[in-house]
Design a protein around this motif. Sequence first.
Motif, PDB file in Angstrom:
ATOM      1  N   ARG A  47       0.847  -1.189   0.000  1.00 37.33           N
ATOM      2  CA  ARG A  47       0.000   0.000   0.000  1.00 37.33           C
ATOM      3  C   ARG A  47       0.883   1.240   0.000  1.00 37.33           C
ATOM      4  N   LEU A  48       0.251   2.387  -0.227  1.00 36.80           N
ATOM      5  CA  LEU A  48       0.959   3.661  -0.183  1.00 36.80           C
ATOM      6  C   LEU A  48       1.050   4.128   1.258  1.00 36.80           C
ATOM      7  N   VAL A  49       2.215   4.598   1.639  1.00 38.55           N
ATOM      8  CA  VAL A  49       2.411   5.109   2.993  1.00 38.55           C
ATOM      9  C   VAL A  49       3.053   6.485   2.909  1.00 38.55           C
ATOM     10  N   GLU A  50       2.888   7.255   3.969  1.00 38.28           N
ATOM     11  CA  GLU A  50       3.535   8.558   4.030  1.00 38.28           C
ATOM     12  C   GLU A  50       5.010   8.345   4.343  1.00 38.28           C
ATOM     13  N   PRO A  51       5.876   9.104   3.688  1.00 37.96           N
ATOM     14  CA  PRO A  51       7.296   8.974   3.999  1.00 37.96           C
ATOM     15  C   PRO A  51       7.544   9.381   5.449  1.00 37.96           C
ATOM     16  N   SER A  52       8.364   8.626   6.145  1.00 36.89           N
ATOM     17  CA  SER A  52       8.530   8.854   7.582  1.00 36.89           C
ATOM     18  C   SER A  52       9.590   9.901   7.913  1.00 36.89           C
ATOM     19  N   ARG A  53      10.580  10.084   7.072  1.00 32.98           N
ATOM     20  CA  ARG A  53      11.678  10.988   7.409  1.00 32.98           C
ATOM     21  C   ARG A  53      11.663  12.243   6.548  1.00 32.98           C
ATOM     22  N   ILE A  54      10.678  13.055   6.749  1.00 29.72           N
ATOM     23  CA  ILE A  54      10.611  14.333   6.046  1.00 29.72           C
ATOM     24  C   ILE A  54      10.926  15.422   7.059  1.00 29.72           C
ATOM     25  N   PRO A  55      11.906  16.262   6.763  1.00 35.04           N
ATOM     26  CA  PRO A  55      12.243  17.332   7.710  1.00 35.04           C
ATOM     27  C   PRO A  55      11.042  18.254   7.917  1.00 35.04           C
ATOM     28  N   SER A  56      10.908  18.756   9.143  1.00 39.66           N
ATOM     29  CA  SER A  56       9.761  19.601   9.472  1.00 39.66           C
ATOM     30  C   SER A  56       9.779  20.916   8.708  1.00 39.66           C
ATOM     31  N   TRP A  57      10.950  21.355   8.258  1.00 39.39           N
ATOM     32  CA  TRP A  57      11.045  22.622   7.550  1.00 39.39           C
ATOM     33  C   TRP A  57      10.669  22.508   6.081  1.00 39.39           C
ATOM     34  N   ARG A  58      10.588  21.273   5.564  1.00 44.72           N
ATOM     35  CA  ARG A  58      10.297  21.095   4.141  1.00 44.72           C
ATOM     36  C   ARG A  58       8.803  21.277   3.880  1.00 44.72           C
ATOM     37  N   VAL A  59       8.505  22.147   2.946  1.00 46.77           N
ATOM     38  CA  VAL A  59       7.118  22.354   2.521  1.00 46.77           C
ATOM     39  C   VAL A  59       6.901  21.515   1.276  1.00 46.77           C
ATOM     40  N   MET A  60       5.875  20.677   1.310  1.00 45.27           N
ATOM     41  CA  MET A  60       5.612  19.785   0.186  1.00 45.27           C
ATOM     42  C   MET A  60       4.460  20.355  -0.635  1.00 45.27           C
ATOM     43  N   LEU A  61       4.803  21.127  -1.620  1.00 46.19           N
ATOM     44  CA  LEU A  61       3.807  21.742  -2.483  1.00 46.19           C
ATOM     45  C   LEU A  61       3.360  20.754  -3.549  1.00 46.19           C
ATOM     46  N   THR A  62       2.118  20.829  -3.890  1.00 46.36           N
ATOM     47  CA  THR A  62       1.610  20.026  -4.992  1.00 46.36           C
ATOM     48  C   THR A  62       0.789  20.930  -5.893  1.00 46.36           C
ATOM     49  N   ASP A  63       0.999  20.790  -7.167  1.00 43.66           N
ATOM     50  CA  ASP A  63       0.203  21.498  -8.169  1.00 43.66           C
ATOM     51  C   ASP A  63      -0.562  20.416  -8.916  1.00 43.66           C
ATOM     52  N   ASN A  64      -1.725  20.089  -8.407  1.00 36.24           N
ATOM     53  CA  ASN A  64      -2.455  18.947  -8.932  1.00 36.24           C
ATOM     54  C   ASN A  64      -3.171  19.315 -10.226  1.00 36.24           C
ATOM     55  N   GLN A  65      -2.572  18.899 -11.326  1.00 37.30           N
ATOM     56  CA  GLN A  65      -3.207  19.080 -12.622  1.00 37.30           C
ATOM     57  C   GLN A  65      -3.879  17.793 -13.068  1.00 37.30           C
ATOM     58  N   VAL A  66      -3.677  16.731 -12.307  1.00 41.47           N
ATOM     59  CA  VAL A  66      -4.252  15.440 -12.671  1.00 41.47           C
ATOM     60  C   VAL A  66      -5.771  15.453 -12.505  1.00 41.47           C
ATOM     61  N   SER A  67      -6.258  15.964 -11.389  1.00 43.92           N
ATOM     62  CA  SER A  67      -7.703  15.930 -11.147  1.00 43.92           C
ATOM     63  C   SER A  67      -8.459  16.739 -12.191  1.00 43.92           C
ATOM     64  N   GLY A  68      -7.933  17.896 -12.582  1.00 45.70           N
ATOM     65  CA  GLY A  68      -8.594  18.697 -13.608  1.00 45.70           C
ATOM     66  C   GLY A  68      -8.634  17.998 -14.948  1.00 45.70           C
ATOM     67  N   ALA A  69      -7.527  17.349 -15.306  1.00 45.47           N
ATOM     68  CA  ALA A  69      -7.472  16.633 -16.579  1.00 45.47           C
ATOM     69  C   ALA A  69      -8.415  15.433 -16.582  1.00 45.47           C
ATOM     70  N   VAL A  70      -8.469  14.715 -15.457  1.00 40.97           N
ATOM     71  CA  VAL A  70      -9.358  13.551 -15.364  1.00 40.97           C
ATOM     72  C   VAL A  70     -10.817  13.988 -15.424  1.00 40.97           C
ATOM     73  N   GLU A  71     -11.161  15.042 -14.693  1.00 44.77           N
ATOM     74  CA  GLU A  71     -12.556  15.497 -14.688  1.00 44.77           C
ATOM     75  C   GLU A  71     -12.965  16.061 -16.043  1.00 44.77           C
ATOM     76  N   LEU A  72     -12.055  16.726 -16.751  1.00 42.51           N
ATOM     77  CA  LEU A  72     -12.355  17.228 -18.090  1.00 42.51           C
ATOM     78  C   LEU A  72     -12.598  16.069 -19.051  1.00 42.51           C
ATOM     79  N   ALA A  73     -11.735  15.050 -18.998  1.00 45.64           N
ATOM     80  CA  ALA A  73     -11.912  13.882 -19.870  1.00 45.64           C
ATOM     81  C   ALA A  73     -13.209  13.147 -19.542  1.00 45.64           C
TER      82      ALA A  73
END
Length: 161
Positions: free
Chosen positions: A72-98
Amino acid sequence: MERLRPSRPPAPPEGSVQAAVMAATPAAKVQLVEQRYAWSRSSKQGHLKTWATCLAFYCNEHYRQWNKRAQRLVEPSRIPSWRVMLTDNQVSGAVELAAAKLSRSREMPQAVAETGDDDDEQAASAGTKALHHWWNVDGMEVKDLEADIHRLMFGCAFYHD
């Protein structure tokens, strides 16, 4: 008037899988079911990682990683607290358009007259009206759109209530 009796289905041809299953003992039938279950389970194992990753991307969970041991998919355990994990989700828009394009191109169900008789035409018209009513009352348009989204993400979709 002679009473109609339900007809029995014809016996399966000798040497066929159905004949072998009908002649098998209950223990052999259980073994056959367990074997088919194991085959179906093993055949989907190769697709689980892809399905889970597609679903994670669709739900803005890009940073999750596949754990082979847990399957299964799991969250990575060793991510520094200062790291910002940005996501630009273009997948959902493309899937919903299709999915919207698929839904828009699909025709509404309709009944067709078997002959050109006036009665058949009226019956077909009434059947079409009934199908349209069922389509609108049960919210099939929304269910159809959801099924299109699943079809695009996973390659298959099932309707259920």
